[in-house]
Scaffold this motif. Structure first.
Motif, PDB file in Angstrom:
ATOM      1  N   HIS A 386      -6.194  -7.238  -9.528  1.00 57.51           N
ATOM      2  CA  HIS A 386      -7.260  -6.242  -9.572  1.00 57.51           C
ATOM      3  C   HIS A 386      -8.077  -6.225  -8.283  1.00 57.51           C
ATOM      4  O   HIS A 386      -8.001  -5.266  -7.512  1.00 57.51           O
ATOM      5  CB  HIS A 386      -8.163  -6.503 -10.787  1.00 57.51           C
ATOM      6  N   LEU A 387      -8.816  -7.283  -8.020  1.00 59.17           N
ATOM      7  CA  LEU A 387      -9.695  -7.286  -6.848  1.00 59.17           C
ATOM      8  C   LEU A 387      -8.901  -7.150  -5.552  1.00 59.17           C
ATOM      9  O   LEU A 387      -9.173  -6.277  -4.725  1.00 59.17           O
ATOM     10  CB  LEU A 387     -10.536  -8.568  -6.834  1.00 59.17           C
ATOM     11  N   PHE A 388      -7.919  -7.997  -5.345  1.00 57.55           N
ATOM     12  CA  PHE A 388      -7.146  -7.980  -4.099  1.00 57.55           C
ATOM     13  C   PHE A 388      -6.301  -6.720  -3.953  1.00 57.55           C
ATOM     14  O   PHE A 388      -6.348  -6.036  -2.925  1.00 57.55           O
ATOM     15  CB  PHE A 388      -6.254  -9.227  -4.035  1.00 57.55           C
ATOM     16  N   THR A 389      -5.539  -6.389  -4.986  1.00 58.03           N
ATOM     17  CA  THR A 389      -4.617  -5.252  -4.898  1.00 58.03           C
ATOM     18  C   THR A 389      -5.360  -3.923  -4.875  1.00 58.03           C
ATOM     19  O   THR A 389      -5.056  -3.051  -4.045  1.00 58.03           O
ATOM     20  CB  THR A 389      -3.622  -5.279  -6.069  1.00 58.03           C
ATOM     21  N   TRP A 390      -6.322  -3.740  -5.757  1.00 58.58           N
ATOM     22  CA  TRP A 390      -7.063  -2.479  -5.801  1.00 58.58           C
ATOM     23  C   TRP A 390      -7.775  -2.214  -4.479  1.00 58.58           C
ATOM     24  O   TRP A 390      -7.599  -1.164  -3.855  1.00 58.58           O
ATOM     25  CB  TRP A 390      -8.090  -2.500  -6.926  1.00 58.58           C
ATOM     26  N   PHE A 391      -8.572  -3.176  -4.059  1.00 59.75           N
ATOM     27  CA  PHE A 391      -9.390  -2.951  -2.871  1.00 59.75           C
ATOM     28  C   PHE A 391      -8.549  -2.934  -1.589  1.00 59.75           C
ATOM     29  O   PHE A 391      -8.867  -2.210  -0.644  1.00 59.75           O
ATOM     30  CB  PHE A 391     -10.490  -4.015  -2.789  1.00 59.75           C
ATOM     31  N   GLY A 392      -7.489  -3.732  -1.563  1.00 54.31           N
ATOM     32  CA  GLY A 392      -6.616  -3.720  -0.394  1.00 54.31           C
ATOM     33  C   GLY A 392      -5.977  -2.367  -0.178  1.00 54.31           C
ATOM     34  O   GLY A 392      -5.904  -1.868   0.958  1.00 54.31           O
ATOM     35  N   ASN A 393      -5.526  -1.741  -1.247  1.00 51.05           N
ATOM     36  CA  ASN A 393      -4.885  -0.428  -1.106  1.00 51.05           C
ATOM     37  C   ASN A 393      -5.894   0.691  -0.856  1.00 51.05           C
ATOM     38  O   ASN A 393      -5.582   1.656  -0.159  1.00 51.05           O
ATOM     39  CB  ASN A 393      -4.051  -0.129  -2.355  1.00 51.05           C
ATOM     40  N   ILE A 394      -7.101   0.564  -1.393  1.00 52.31           N
ATOM     41  CA  ILE A 394      -8.155   1.529  -1.061  1.00 52.31           C
ATOM     42  C   ILE A 394      -8.445   1.476   0.435  1.00 52.31           C
ATOM     43  O   ILE A 394      -8.521   2.503   1.111  1.00 52.31           O
ATOM     44  CB  ILE A 394      -9.442   1.226  -1.859  1.00 52.31           C
ATOM     45  N   GLY A 395      -8.597   0.262   0.957  1.00 51.04           N
ATOM     46  CA  GLY A 395      -8.867   0.110   2.381  1.00 51.04           C
ATOM     47  C   GLY A 395      -7.731   0.616   3.242  1.00 51.04           C
ATOM     48  O   GLY A 395      -7.962   1.281   4.264  1.00 51.04           O
ATOM     49  N   SER A 396      -6.503   0.306   2.852  1.00 47.98           N
ATOM     50  CA  SER A 396      -5.344   0.761   3.627  1.00 47.98           C
ATOM     51  C   SER A 396      -5.280   2.281   3.683  1.00 47.98           C
ATOM     52  O   SER A 396      -5.027   2.860   4.751  1.00 47.98           O
ATOM     53  CB  SER A 396      -4.047   0.214   3.011  1.00 47.98           C
ATOM     54  N   LEU A 397      -5.511   2.939   2.556  1.00 42.05           N
ATOM     55  CA  LEU A 397      -5.504   4.400   2.529  1.00 42.05           C
ATOM     56  C   LEU A 397      -6.574   4.957   3.458  1.00 42.05           C
ATOM     57  O   LEU A 397      -6.325   5.907   4.218  1.00 42.05           O
ATOM     58  CB  LEU A 397      -5.735   4.900   1.104  1.00 42.05           C
ATOM     59  N   GLY A 398      -7.767   4.360   3.423  1.00 38.70           N
ATOM     60  CA  GLY A 398      -8.843   4.836   4.293  1.00 38.70           C
ATOM     61  C   GLY A 398      -8.490   4.727   5.757  1.00 38.70           C
ATOM     62  O   GLY A 398      -8.741   5.655   6.538  1.00 38.70           O
ATOM     63  N   VAL A 399      -7.895   3.613   6.166  1.00 40.06           N
ATOM     64  CA  VAL A 399      -7.542   3.426   7.576  1.00 40.06           C
ATOM     65  C   VAL A 399      -6.412   4.370   7.983  1.00 40.06           C
ATOM     66  O   VAL A 399      -6.404   4.900   9.101  1.00 40.06           O
ATOM     67  CB  VAL A 399      -7.167   1.960   7.851  1.00 40.06           C
ATOM     68  N   ILE A 400      -5.450   4.610   7.088  1.00 40.36           N
ATOM     69  CA  ILE A 400      -4.374   5.564   7.391  1.00 40.36           C
ATOM     70  C   ILE A 400      -4.958   6.950   7.639  1.00 40.36           C
ATOM     71  O   ILE A 400      -4.577   7.647   8.595  1.00 40.36           O
ATOM     72  CB  ILE A 400      -3.348   5.607   6.240  1.00 40.36           C
ATOM     73  N   VAL A 401      -5.895   7.374   6.787  1.00 43.86           N
ATOM     74  CA  VAL A 401      -6.547   8.673   6.954  1.00 43.86           C
ATOM     75  C   VAL A 401      -7.296   8.725   8.287  1.00 43.86           C
ATOM     76  O   VAL A 401      -7.238   9.724   9.022  1.00 43.86           O
ATOM     77  CB  VAL A 401      -7.513   8.950   5.786  1.00 43.86           C
ATOM     78  N   LEU A 402      -7.993   7.656   8.626  1.00 40.63           N
ATOM     79  CA  LEU A 402      -8.737   7.607   9.885  1.00 40.63           C
ATOM     80  C   LEU A 402      -7.794   7.689  11.088  1.00 40.63           C
ATOM     81  O   LEU A 402      -8.090   8.378  12.067  1.00 40.63           O
ATOM     82  CB  LEU A 402      -9.550   6.315   9.962  1.00 40.63           C
ATOM     83  N   MET A 403      -6.669   7.013  11.021  1.00 40.65           N
ATOM     84  CA  MET A 403      -5.720   7.052  12.133  1.00 40.65           C
ATOM     85  C   MET A 403      -5.139   8.448  12.309  1.00 40.65           C
ATOM     86  O   MET A 403      -4.970   8.927  13.435  1.00 40.65           O
ATOM     87  CB  MET A 403      -4.610   6.026  11.921  1.00 40.65           C
ATOM     88  N   ALA A 404      -4.824   9.104  11.190  1.00 42.55           N
ATOM     89  CA  ALA A 404      -4.299  10.474  11.279  1.00 42.55           C
ATOM     90  C   ALA A 404      -5.332  11.409  11.885  1.00 42.55           C
ATOM     91  O   ALA A 404      -5.010  12.245  12.742  1.00 42.55           O
ATOM     92  CB  ALA A 404      -3.882  10.964   9.891  1.00 42.55           C
ATOM     93  N   ALA A 405      -6.600  11.265  11.459  1.00 45.16           N
ATOM     94  CA  ALA A 405      -7.669  12.096  12.022  1.00 45.16           C
ATOM     95  C   ALA A 405      -7.888  11.793  13.494  1.00 45.16           C
ATOM     96  O   ALA A 405      -8.168  12.691  14.301  1.00 45.16           O
ATOM     97  CB  ALA A 405      -8.966  11.875  11.242  1.00 45.16           C
ATOM     98  N   ALA A 406      -7.754  10.522  13.865  1.00 40.37           N
ATOM     99  CA  ALA A 406      -7.916  10.142  15.272  1.00 40.37           C
ATOM    100  C   ALA A 406      -6.836  10.780  16.135  1.00 40.37           C
ATOM    101  O   ALA A 406      -7.101  11.169  17.282  1.00 40.37           O
ATOM    102  CB  ALA A 406      -7.883   8.622  15.410  1.00 40.37           C
ATOM    103  N   CYS A 407      -5.626  10.897  15.612  1.00 39.49           N
ATOM    104  CA  CYS A 407      -4.550  11.558  16.359  1.00 39.49           C
ATOM    105  C   CYS A 407      -4.924  13.012  16.664  1.00 39.49           C
ATOM    106  O   CYS A 407      -4.734  13.492  17.783  1.00 39.49           O
ATOM    107  CB  CYS A 407      -3.248  11.503  15.565  1.00 39.49           C
ATOM    108  N   ALA A 408      -5.445  13.713  15.646  1.00 37.98           N
ATOM    109  CA  ALA A 408      -5.869  15.098  15.843  1.00 37.98           C
ATOM    110  C   ALA A 408      -7.015  15.169  16.848  1.00 37.98           C
ATOM    111  O   ALA A 408      -7.071  16.060  17.705  1.00 37.98           O
ATOM    112  CB  ALA A 408      -6.293  15.715  14.511  1.00 37.98           C
ATOM    113  N   SER A 409      -7.928  14.205  16.775  1.00 38.52           N
ATOM    114  CA  SER A 409      -9.080  14.197  17.672  1.00 38.52           C
ATOM    115  C   SER A 409      -8.669  13.979  19.118  1.00 38.52           C
ATOM    116  O   SER A 409      -9.236  14.580  20.032  1.00 38.52           O
ATOM    117  CB  SER A 409     -10.059  13.097  17.236  1.00 38.52           C
ATOM    118  N   VAL A 410      -7.698  13.107  19.328  1.00 37.92           N
ATOM    119  CA  VAL A 410      -7.208  12.860  20.695  1.00 37.92           C
ATOM    120  C   VAL A 410      -6.705  14.161  21.318  1.00 37.92           C
ATOM    121  O   VAL A 410      -7.012  14.490  22.477  1.00 37.92           O
ATOM    122  CB  VAL A 410      -6.094  11.796  20.685  1.00 37.92           C
TER     123      VAL A 410
END
Length: 510
Positions: A386-410
């Motif tokens: 619960h704690l490790f898996t739930w929060f780890g995947n929430i964080g991973s999704l957030g960073v993936i979204v940020l990286m995709a947005a950063a590509c567009a921003s570049v």
């Protein structure tokens, strides 16, 4: 902005004045920055935890090839990201970059996503950390300790270290990381020297092993292993030559992580045999690596590995804590959080208020999960599944979204500067990386029930990724509100310490 009087804009920008509004420069070189960044990848946690889970859940033998593929995608991402780091030096990193290309409103949204994502990644590790420490007490001291006790103690210790100078933290992270990597490399060599019945098979690198519907979801599992390399720009203000050191560290980190994890996951297939790796992973789970080292390198080595597993997780928690504190600092400095977050600790120069925020969040979340765990010695599904898996995947999704947005921003950033021709090949790599990251993000959301071990109809499959979606929307609303009510502050989003430097220069000129 042109219609605003200087008397109206000065009060907004003047809040940047003073040493407590800037992180101390020149405190990190290539080595210190690289170790701080790589510590977040927690190599032993990936080899012992993520890799067996991916083999077991996805049933894909070709995990080593996935690390190679992801390494190439992230190198493409790093080309444009690193080039932009030469123009933007801000502890806000992702949101600063996105602000420069896509505007302050998008930057405000990215800031909140980053704050939520890195908090989630950091807090999630407390779950598996507490569980493993509890296990060590039971095994070596014959003591029953609930998982949440070492988790809370770790949160307080990490919070205290957050007040120290970053160079002290870098030394702590570096020692733990070097020893951890060395032990994994010893296992890799032992596996190659003593392979299973199928010998030194390269079958795991065969593209045929990636066939099937599970590849997209497997990429979601594997990309989490790389998270940390993108943190280099967070420390840009604390280096003497950010335009040189940040790109250098990013490419060293991506390349090193890709090679290390590809070879280590291959070593696991060699040690068990490619045909047996999935079944063995399903049978032993996180115990796979320790079982293989016990038979090849002995009980003492395995005992040390267990301890390093814990210290490696501690290093990752400390690294993510530092990143969260710096994001909070950058947001406070630019009006996205209360001004108190935009001040540094006068004694150490660390972003103290941001450190306190992260510590408070960690303690509260761990306490909530501890209350939910009604078993005296702890239910392993609470801290791990619960704690490790739930929060780890929430964080991973957030960073993936940020990286995709950063590509567009570049792309937008250099086109607006009239540098599209000069930067053409970098824009192409950013576009390719952005498309690949969006595909991974779609698979992540689509298969979130698989990632967190929930049933197909579970509300967790939309509620957990919905946290990142909510952060996007709230951040956009905050950006729009700031643009309407405080246009000067909105125009400052992403400028960081440059806003203070610009005002200082204007004041000297007048």
């Amino acid at each position: 902005m042109a219609t605003e009087s200087s008397s109206k804009s000065r009060p907004e920008i003047s809040t940047f004045k003073g040493q407590d509004r800037a992180l101390r420069a020149g405190r990190l070189g290539t080595g210190g920055l690289l170790l701080s960044v790589l510590a977040a990848t927690a190599p032993l946690m990936v080899v012992a935890g993520v890799m067996p889970t991916t083999f077991a859940v996805m049933g894909i033998v070709g995990q080593p090839l996935l690390y190679v593929v992801l390494g190439l995608v992230l190198v493409l991402f790093s080309v444009g990201y690193a080039e932009m780091s030469r123009h933007v030096h801000n502890a806000g990193a992702f949101y600063a970059y996105i602000s420069r290309g896509l505007g302050g409103t998008a930057g405000a949204s990215a800031a909140l996503v980053a704050l939520v994502a890195y908090n989630a990644l950091q807090v999630g590790i407390y779950g598996i950390f507490g569980f493993e420490v509890s296990g060590l007490f039971a095994t070596y001291a014959d003591l029953s300790v609930a998982w949440w006790i070492p988790a809370l103690v770790a949160a307080l210790v990490v919070g205290a270290l957050g007040w120290l100078k970053i160079d002290v933290n870098a030394r702590v992270l570096g020692v733990l990381l070097i020893v951890e990597v060395a032990l994994v490399v010893i296992f890799d060599i032992a596996a190659v020297a003593d392979p299973a019945a199928q010998g030194l098979s390269l079958h795991a690198f065969n593209p045929d092993t990636l066939s099937g519907a599970g590849v997209g979801t497997a990429l979601c599992f594997c990309i989490a292993a790389f998270l940390g390399f993108e943190q280099a720009p967070v420390y840009a203000e604390e280096t003497s030559r950010p335009h040189i050191l940040v790109p250098r560290v990013m490419f060293l980190a991506v390349g090193g992580v890709a090679v290390f994890f590809a070879l280590s996951s291959w070593a696991l297939t060699v040690a068990t045999g490619p045909s047996a790796i999935v079944a063995e992973s399903q049978k032993q789970s996180a115990g796979l690596l320790f079982g293989l080292t016990d038979s090849r390198l002995g009980g003492t080595f395995t005992d040390v590995l267990h301890v390093l597993f814990v210290t490696g997780m501690f290093a990752a928690m400390l690294s993510f804590h530092n990143v969260v504190a710096r994001y909070a600092f950058a947001m406070g400095r630019e009006g996205l959080l209360p001004a108190a977050f935009g001040r540094t600790n006068s004694a150490s120069g660390a972003p103290g208020t941001g450190s306190l925020l992260q510590t408070a969040v960690s303690v509260v979340v761990v306490a909530v999960f501890a209350i939910a765990d009604d078993k005296p010695t702890g239910d392993p599904t609470v801290p791990v599944l619960h704690l490790f898996t739930w929060f780890g995947n929430i964080g991973s999704l957030g960073v993936i979204v940020l990286m995709a947005a950063a590509c567009a921003s570049v792309i937008v950033f250099f086109v607006r500067r009239g540098a599209a021709g000069a930067q053409a090949w970098r824009l192409v790599t950013s576009a390719l990386a952005g498309i690949a990251l969006l595909v991974i993000a779609v698979y992540t959301v689509k298969d979130f029930d698989v990632l967190v071990g929930a049933g197909p109809g579970s509300s967790l499959s939309w509620a957990l990724p919905g946290i990142i979606g909510l952060a996007v929307l709230v951040g956009l609303a905050q950006g729009l509100l700031l643009r309407a009510r405080k246009p000067e502050a909105h125009a400052r989003i992403g400028l960081g310490n440059e806003a203070f430097q610009l005002e200082k220069a204007a004041g000297e000129a007048s």
